[in-house]
Design an enzyme around this catalytic site. Structure first.
Site, short mmCIF file in Angstrom:
data_model
loop_
_atom_site.label_atom_id
_atom_site.label_comp_id
_atom_site.label_asym_id
_atom_site.label_seq_id
_atom_site.Cartn_x
_atom_site.Cartn_y
_atom_site.Cartn_z
N TYR A 230 52.85 33.34 -86.23
CA TYR A 230 53.63 31.88 -86.44
C TYR A 230 54.10 30.88 -85.11
O TYR A 230 53.89 30.46 -85.12
CB TYR A 230 54.73 32.20 -87.48
CG TYR A 230 55.96 31.25 -88.01
CD1 TYR A 230 56.06 30.04 -87.75
CD2 TYR A 230 57.15 32.06 -87.15
CE1 TYR A 230 57.78 29.00 -88.02
CE2 TYR A 230 58.13 31.32 -87.35
CZ TYR A 230 58.91 29.98 -87.46
OH TYR A 230 59.91 29.50 -87.03
N TYR B 52 60.54 42.22 -86.76
CA TYR B 52 59.98 42.05 -84.64
C TYR B 52 58.25 42.08 -84.54
O TYR B 52 58.49 43.47 -84.84
CB TYR B 52 60.69 42.86 -83.87
CG TYR B 52 60.58 41.85 -83.06
CD1 TYR B 52 62.10 40.05 -82.78
CD2 TYR B 52 59.36 41.26 -81.66
CE1 TYR B 52 61.57 39.93 -81.14
CE2 TYR B 52 59.79 40.86 -80.52
CZ TYR B 52 60.86 39.85 -80.08
OH TYR B 52 60.53 39.26 -79.50
#
Ligand SMILES: [Zn+2]
Lengths: 381, 135
Positions: free
Chosen positions: A328, A280
């Site tokens: 992204y 993460y």
């Protein structure tokens, strides 16, 4: 590998990503759910357990299951922030192990980018929020800035070292056609991007996008019928250590110490056996703290560990191979996208960014303000 | 038009804390069983689960555990940036979030601070802190 094969990830998919004006959170989840079930070669009628996380409804799983036309025998709306979906995978494995259901549908959807223009009324801070909100710490970035400042003080970690993560992650994004940010950046670009909350610059921070995703988890038996090769859930672990940042016991140590240890033990794998890791990356500091807490390096050594573009394509530690939340997409709670990328890597579906012969992957979600962590270790036959 | 400062929704856990600030007192809790101090206020001691909780006045002195300079602020704080938000560890051993009102170059982790009761609008007093030395 000695882990028992109880459950597998059978299908994964994203919804539309980026900016999705006019779409609702339900539509994004429906899109992703349909695509993930098709990916698995399964149908809606196979689904007997639903999992989602969000704050868009009083009961998210009831609203979503009704919208999709699913009457589950098991429901789980656990919301611990961005790591919710790694936790959902763990819960799904536990439920399958207990014989409660065979096929879990885990979804997420967010329209936070498109929503930004809408003004939401600000209510007074309630309950434990009242002791923090009046001071104006921007959430969540300010909390991560406090952790980064402490880590720098304690260990001499530098902004250049944090920037290494942003630059390496962008290189992966350049190979992902779905990534929002695909222009190359340098360490200098990160350091000269504007301050958000010192010591974090704009390019230390994740994107703000819309998007959704879905993951289908099935029993080992059902995994024999699916369209693609199963990706086994070998180990999982979760915890939360605090809710608000002041109550984090040590600003340099996350719950990944616990969730990671449990996942490694259950999977029976060693760090050096992993081929790819998806961690993460709400902020660069999130990654650095997580690498230390998971035991890839010692406390305080995260900076040197990521230096020299070690996590970039071609480096010896392939990490965040889809371009991450930094480059992204990052629709608020990003954890489901980590799972999607790890599964695609293990299936060998990643084209130019494929990590060669990837067999074992670690996925690690972090939620809230370093509050919750959930770790999943995945492997293929 | 600037939005109002977010006003805490005072409840029966927090009332003595917020009332104390108006009287120039930084109140925290103390557990009569395990002897540890507690902040934020609550019904049971998070260390030993005792309900023998009492209110005490803190000394108002402590040190900076961490801080950030906020450059991009939202809502009612947007026009104030840059400003410094910190986690201060009080002498009594508890941590709290606060603002540090000293100049940027005086602020560093580990430096000693003391409370400055600050009236931020007509009804709200907040315990900000200022740096008192090099620590
Ligand atoms: Zn106690």
């Amino acid at each position: 590998m000695k882990s028992e094969r109880v459950a597998a990830i059978a299908g994964v998919a994203e919804s539309d990503l980026g900016e999705t004006p006019g779409k609702t959170v339900l539509q994004l989840q429906a899109q992703a759910a349909k695509a993930a079930l098709e990916d698995a070669g399964l149908t809606k009628d196979d689904v007997d357990a639903v999992f989602t996380a969000g704050n868009w409804a009083w009961s998210t799983t009831m609203m979503l299951a009704e919208y999709l036309g699913i009457r589950p025998r098991y429901t789980d709306g656990t919301n611990i922030g961005g790591s919710s979906f790694e936790a959902h995978v763990g819960h799904a494995v536990a439920g399958i192990r207990a014989g409660l259901f065979e096929c879990a549908l885990i979804t997420y959807g967010s329209t936070q980018r498109s929503d930004r223009s809408r003004r939401r009324p600000m209510t007074g801070p309630q309950l434990t929020a009242q002791y923090e909100l009046p001071y104006g710490l921007p959430t969540p970035v300010g909390a991560y800035a406090l952790a980064a400042m402490r880590h720098m003080h304690q260990y001499g970690t530098t902004s250049e070292q944090l920037a290494e993560i942003a630059v390496a992650t962008r290189k992966w994004a350049m190979m992902n056609e779905k990534a929002m940010m695909r222009e190359p950046i340098t360490i200098e670009d990160v350091l000269t991007s504007r301050w958000i909350a010192e010591p974090l610059h704009l390019l230390d921070c994740c994107l703000v996008t819309d998007g959704g995703g879905a993951v289908v988890v099935t029993s080992a038996e059902k995994a024999r019928q699916i369209a693609k090769r199963p990706v086994w859930v070998l180990g999982h672990g979760e915890t939360h250590t605090h809710n608000t940042i002041v109550n984090m016991p040590d600003l340099t140590v996350t719950g990944a110490v616990e969730s990671g240890r449990r996942a490694f033990e259950m999977a029976g794998v060693r760090h050096e056996e992993l081929d790819v890791v998806e961690i993460y990356d709400s902020f660069t500091i999130t990654v650095l703290l997580t690498l230390e807490a998971l035991g890839f390096c010692k406390p305080g050594e995260g900076g040197p560990f990521v230096s020299g573009q070690r996590t970039a394509p071609g480096g010896d530690f392939p990490m965040n191979t889809n371009g991450g939340g930094l480059s992204y997409c990052h629709p608020g709670m990003y954890g489901i996208f980590l799972l999607i990328e790890a599964v695609r890597q293990l299936r060998g579906e990643c084209g130019s960014r494929q990590v060669k012969d990837a067999k074992l992957a670690l996925v690690h979600g972090t939620g809230g303000v370093l509050s919750s962590t959930a770790t999943v270790i995945l492997g293929r036959d | 038009m600037p939005q109002p400062w977010p006003r805490p929704e005072v409840d029966s856990d927090s009332r003595p804390f917020w009332e104390g600030l108006k009287q120039g007192e930084l109140r925290i809790q103390h557990c009569a069983d395990c002897g540890r101090h507690i902040f934020y206020p609550r019904l049971l001691c998070p260390h030993c689960f005792s309900d023998r909780i009492e209110w005490v006045a803190a000394s108002g002195r402590g040190s900076i555990y961490s801080y950030t300079v906020v450059h991009r602020a939202m809502g009612p704080f947007a026009d104030e940036a840059p400003y410094i938000v910190a986690i201060v560890e009080l002498e009594e051993g508890v941590r709290m979030m606060t603002r540090v009102v000293s100049p940027r170059d005086a602020v560093a982790i580990g430096r000693p601070v003391r409370v400055v009761f600050t009236q931020v609008d007509d009804a709200l007093v907040l315990p900000f802190f200022e740096v008192t030395g090099e620590g």
